[in-house]
Motif scaffolding. Structure first.
Motif, short mmCIF file in Angstrom:
data_model
loop_
_atom_site.label_atom_id
_atom_site.label_comp_id
_atom_site.label_asym_id
_atom_site.label_seq_id
_atom_site.Cartn_x
_atom_site.Cartn_y
_atom_site.Cartn_z
N VAL A 74 0.85 -1.19 0.00
CA VAL A 74 0.00 0.00 0.00
C VAL A 74 0.88 1.24 0.00
N GLY A 75 0.57 2.18 -0.86
CA GLY A 75 1.31 3.42 -0.95
C GLY A 75 2.48 3.39 -1.90
N LYS A 76 2.97 2.19 -2.19
CA LYS A 76 4.15 2.06 -3.07
C LYS A 76 3.74 1.95 -4.54
N THR A 77 2.54 1.42 -4.79
CA THR A 77 2.06 1.26 -6.16
C THR A 77 0.83 2.14 -6.36
N THR A 78 0.35 2.18 -7.59
CA THR A 78 -0.84 2.98 -7.88
C THR A 78 -2.12 2.20 -7.68
N TYR A 248 -4.67 7.26 -4.52
CA TYR A 248 -4.51 8.01 -3.27
C TYR A 248 -4.77 9.50 -3.46
N GLU A 249 -4.93 9.92 -4.72
CA GLU A 249 -5.12 11.34 -4.99
C GLU A 249 -6.53 11.66 -5.46
N ILE A 250 -7.44 10.67 -5.42
CA ILE A 250 -8.83 10.96 -5.77
C ILE A 250 -9.47 11.79 -4.66
N ASP A 251 -10.66 12.31 -4.92
CA ASP A 251 -11.26 13.28 -4.01
C ASP A 251 -11.37 12.79 -2.57
N THR A 252 -11.86 11.58 -2.37
CA THR A 252 -12.10 11.11 -1.00
C THR A 252 -10.79 10.83 -0.26
N ASP A 276 6.02 10.62 0.57
CA ASP A 276 4.81 10.42 -0.24
C ASP A 276 4.18 9.07 0.06
N VAL A 277 5.01 8.03 0.15
CA VAL A 277 4.49 6.69 0.43
C VAL A 277 3.84 6.67 1.81
N ARG A 278 4.48 7.29 2.78
CA ARG A 278 3.93 7.30 4.14
C ARG A 278 2.58 8.02 4.19
N LEU A 279 2.47 9.13 3.50
CA LEU A 279 1.21 9.86 3.49
C LEU A 279 0.11 9.04 2.81
N ARG A 280 0.45 8.30 1.76
CA ARG A 280 -0.55 7.46 1.11
C ARG A 280 -1.01 6.33 2.04
N VAL A 281 -0.04 5.74 2.76
CA VAL A 281 -0.40 4.69 3.72
C VAL A 281 -1.36 5.24 4.76
#
Length: 892
Positions: A74-78, A248-252, A276-281
């Motif tokens: 999670v966070g590393k791929t799209t 991870y960058e969609i509205d919700t 960036d990965v940490r924020l996505r996680v």
């Protein structure tokens, strides 16, 4: 197009084409093979497997899902996420490929003005299974996709099964070409990052007899009814329609990510890739935590609770790595509810409870991090003392597995100290642990009686008609017998059996209510004693028991008789649970919603969320209010209505329960109203009496109340009355004077104990030098470690340690650690003098190292700290760990 609009367009499109919209099921379903719902088709499994008839020919849903197998990605791929929504349309023996393929194409390519998603046709590709000429022909001839944009793929990519014998079939997937800037030409077979899968169409047409792997299986025969199961990832669709690079960058999700940025001060897209990965996680996991808790999961050490705890702690850990050391979970859960509330309003209603549970778990993890840091420092100091430069993999694994200390923090802290970590050894141990978990899961799955056996019985016997709401004795026909999981025609006396009737008055365990027991008498006089009743597949009542006389033979006429006294006692308990539920919600608020219960003869337990103990005054008020309602003798009624009607009537629904379109609503007068399939008293007065026995915690943020009902409550109060009378006789006081008289006696006893303790303490202090023994030289620090004499309590131990520290020469750095064993537990106290603290020794750090060896916890300051543990055999190891902590602190 925002996510809510994508969702509503999908449901509206298929509803307009004859599909019944089905609300998302809970993430927790009664499926022993799954921790969580992990695919859109899971709630429909009974219909695909033929375990129950589908209530509709066509359905559509947007199902919330959780997958944790690839959590480290999670966070590393799209494309990896722990939480996602799967939109799907389903056909149960209605349309097949000729319907599913054009439906998908129409929705994808129709203009937004016409209710579609507006994809350019020339950017869409299709894949089909190797030998599925039928699907290929529909794509090309009916839909009009050029042959060069249709690719064949093997079973690894384009054949679906559940991994076990049952339905299976080829797939056809739809891909969107994002353009040459995202990868190479050649379609999905060449590059699945450029060509992004947006929809998977599964054509269930085969019955599989064996599944050895994804690509190795045996097809027994075609399915008698062909079904359609499709899945469109809502988050992936949102990424494409909103023109962002990843989910991870969609509205919700971005709403949660932005809150994490504000809390941590980190920058997204302009800082380091690691950040960036940490924020996505954080953004993905915080949402997962909110949905799991809303469906009734609580942090714990096993099963679903452990998964939730791990995900929540990954959020906290990543926020700390981003630079935020303050509590964050409350804010992140609120952001998740803000993002997803428009689609799932139940999140908004439950916000207070979700925040409370998450904040409590975060506080517990903060303590874990402190303990783990101390243990890490001790391990590193020991490594450096031996001249090593690499922390062993088993040491890193122990920190991670036993103490919950994240490996990422271990690696970061090791780098700061200039040492390596044996990551290969750590990964090997992690792999071994995962393999054991998979083997356990496989064994658990293999140990279950195959549902196909019950399905075959139901195919032959039909659905059981439950008559138990109206009668407790029913005439029936014996339709099936199972012995050791095998379908048999007869069973002799003494045999344990599972019996199926065409009509049954026996209530099958469910909704917290225990099953009925009783007897089944056959036409020839044979008797089967029933001890339990279950529904292994919906609609099939399996009566478990033993043939106590004669022989049970399939086809015989039978009479089922429920144990009436047991039924009445359970029903009274169930009605009482409804009343207690309502009373607690009135007293504590709407978040005090039932999360579990057990209704058994004469007693019940009731679980509900609350961050702290229920005040005694509230317990008394709730008990009194419930007994007042019992005295009002209100009618208990049951009605069948739609979910919308039930909600309008104010009926309560429970966490994790699955309800159909039509629901049964049980009302106690106009006071309590709840969705329920259980049996109840006819009037509240029949419950008689409710007496609370206990209230306590069973997990983070969850309380349990246990109570007696009816004659059991009466007998309990009678025993209490007798006990009070006996005590009054012993202390020579009237019953109403007992509290004051007993308090006076206890006060005198405590005074005497204090005097005895003073004498004992004086004796110990007088012998202080003999107790302390000789100090150990650790660098420039003198360390005393000792075990106090038997019978020394925590207060006495603290005094000994304090006196020992004060007796040491103040110019010499000194640390004193004492342990006392009493009642199978260990007390530990550490004290340092000013010189010791100046040299770097901290009482709290030394204590944490020592407590780890005795399985304990505690804390304090640099000058004094104390705690306790349960492993009395670890005292010497605690002394050694303390010495290591001192050595690490002073650089010896």
């Amino acid at each position: 197009m925002d996510s809510a609009e994508i969702r509503s367009r999908f449901l509206r499109f298929f509803a307009d084409r004859g599909h019944t919209p089905v609300p998302s099921a809970s993430l927790l379903l009664d499926d022993p093979t799954l921790l969580f719902v992990n695919a859109g088709m899971v709630p429909f499994k009974p219909y695909f497997l033929g375990e129950a008839p589908a209530p509709y020919d066509r359905a559509t849903s947007v199902q919330k899902c959780v997958r944790t197998l690839d959590i480290d990605e999670v966070g590393k791929t799209t494309r990896h996420a722990s939480f996602f929504q799967m939109a799907g349309n389903f056909s149960f023996g209605d349309y097949f490929k000729e319907g599913a393929i054009p439906f998908a194409w129409e929705l994808l390519t129709s203009s937004e003005a016409d209710g579609g998603y507006g994809f350019p046709e020339d950017r869409l590709w299709a894949t089909v299974y190797d030998d599925d000429d039928e699907a290929l022909d529909i794509w090309h001839r009916v839909v009009g996709v050029p042959l060069e944009r249709i690719q064949r793929r093997d079973a690894k990519d384009n054949y679906w099964s559940m991994g076990v014998p049952g339905p299976g079939g080829p797939c056809s997937e739809i891909y969107y070409d994002r353009g040459p800037e995202h990868g190479k030409e050649g379609g999905p077979v060449a590059d699945e990052d450029r060509y992004l899968e947006v929809w998977n169409l599964v054509f269930m047409q085969d019955e599989l007899s064996a599944v050895r792997s994804k690509t190795d299986f045996d097809v027994r025969q075609p399915l008698p009814a062909k079904n359609i199961d499709t899945g469109m990832g809502l988050e992936r669709m949102a990424a494409l329609l909103q023109g962002v690079d990843n989910i991870y960058e969609i509205d919700t999700t971005k709403m949660i990510l932005d809150r994490a940025v504000a809390l941590s001060g980190a920058r997204y897209g302009a800082g380091s890739r690691d950040d960036d990965v940490r924020l996505r996680v954080v953004a993905d996991h915080a949402r997962t935590v909110a949905f799991l808790m809303q469906d009734g999961v609580l942090p714990g050490n096993e099963g679903r609770g452990y998964v939730l705890r791990r995900i929540l702690r990954r959020v906290v850990r990543n926020m700390r790595l981003l630079g935020s050391n303050d509590p964050v979970m409350g804010e992140l859960i609120s952001a998740s509810v803000d993002a997803m509330g428009p689609q799932y309003p139940e999140l908004v209603d439950d916000l207070g409870r979700l925040v409370s549970i998450a904040e409590n778990e975060e506080a517990v993890f903060a303590e874990t991090l402190r303990t783990g840091t101390t243990l890490f420092d001790t391990a590193v100091a020991d490594l450096q003392r031996k001249g090593g430069t690499t922390l062993a993999g088993d040491a890193a694994f122990a920190l991670h597995d036993t103490f919950g200390f994240p490996i990422d923090l271990t690696l970061e802290m090791a780098a700061e100290k200039g040492i390596e970590v044996d990551q290969d050894g750590f990964r090997r141990l992690m792999t071994e642990q995962r393999d054991r978990a998979k083997a356990d899961a496989k064994a658990r799955k293999a140990g279950l009686t195959p549902l196909t056996v019950y399905k075959d019985v139901m195919d032959a016997a039909g659905i059981t008609a439950f008559t138990g709401y109206d009668e407790v004795v029913s005439e029936a026909t014996l339709r099936g017998i199972l012995v050791d999981g095998e379908d048999v025609r007869s069973a002799r006396e003494g045999t344990s059996v599972e019996v199926v009737l065409d009509r049954s008055p026996f209530y099958a365990e469910g909704g917290g209510q225990l099953a009925d027991a009783g007897l089944i008498t056959l036409a020839d006089g044979s008797v089967v004693e029933i001890a339990d009743v279950q529904q292994p597949v919906p609609g099939l009542y399996v009566h478990r028991g033993r043939v106590v006389s004669g022989e049970a033979v399939v086809g015989q006429a039978a009479v089922g008789r429920v144990d009436l006294e047991r039924r009445r006692a359970i029903s009274r308990a169930h009605t009482a649970t409804h009343l207690v539920h309502k009373a607690f919600r009135d007293a504590l608020g709407e978040t005090a919603t039932q999360m579990g219960s057990e209704n058994s003869p004469g007693r019940f337990r009731f679980d509900f969320p609350l961050s702290g103990a229920v005040p005694a005054s509230v317990m008394a008020d709730v008990e009194a209010r419930v007994n007042d309602v019992l005295a009002e003798d209100l009618a208990v009624t049951a009605e069948i209505m739609s979910q919308e009607q039930a909600r309008a009537a104010g009926a309560m629904a429970l966490f994790g329960e699955k309800y159909g379109d039509k629901v049964r609503v049980v009302s106690v007068g106009d006071w309590a109203r709840e969705l329920c399939g259980g049996t109840h008293a006819q009037r509240s007065g029949q419950v008689g009496l409710v007496k609370f026995l206990s209230e306590g915690s069973i997990g983070t943020g969850v309380r349990r109340v246990e109570a007696l009902v009816g004659t059991d409550a009466y007998r309990f109060l009678a025993r209490e009355h007798l006990l009070v009378a006996q005590l009054a006789e012993i202390v020579k006081a009237r019953p109403e004077e007992l509290p004051e008289r007993v308090d006076a006696i206890l006060t005198k006893l405590k005074d005497a104990e204090r005097e005895i303790a003073k004498v004992r303490s004086a004796s110990l202090v007088a012998n202080l030098e003999g107790i302390l023994g000789n100090a150990q030289e650790v660098g420039q620090v003198r360390l005393w470690t000792f075990t106090a004499p038997d019978g020394t309590d925590a207060g006495g131990l603290r005094e000994l340690v304090t006196k020992g520290r004060d007796a040491a020469r103040q110019e010499i750095p000194s640390v004193v650690l004492g342990a006392a064993i009493s009642d199978g537990k260990v007390s530990v106290v550490v004290a340092t003098n000013a010189a010791g603290r100046a040299a770097g020794a901290s009482a709290n750090s030394v204590l944490q190292a020592a407590l780890a060896a005795v399985g304990g916890r505690g804390g304090g300051k640099d000058d004094m700290a104390q705690g306790g543990g349960t492993d009395v055999t670890g005292v010497q190891a605690a002394f050694a760990a303390a010495a290591g902590a001192v050595r690490a602190a002073v650089g010896a």
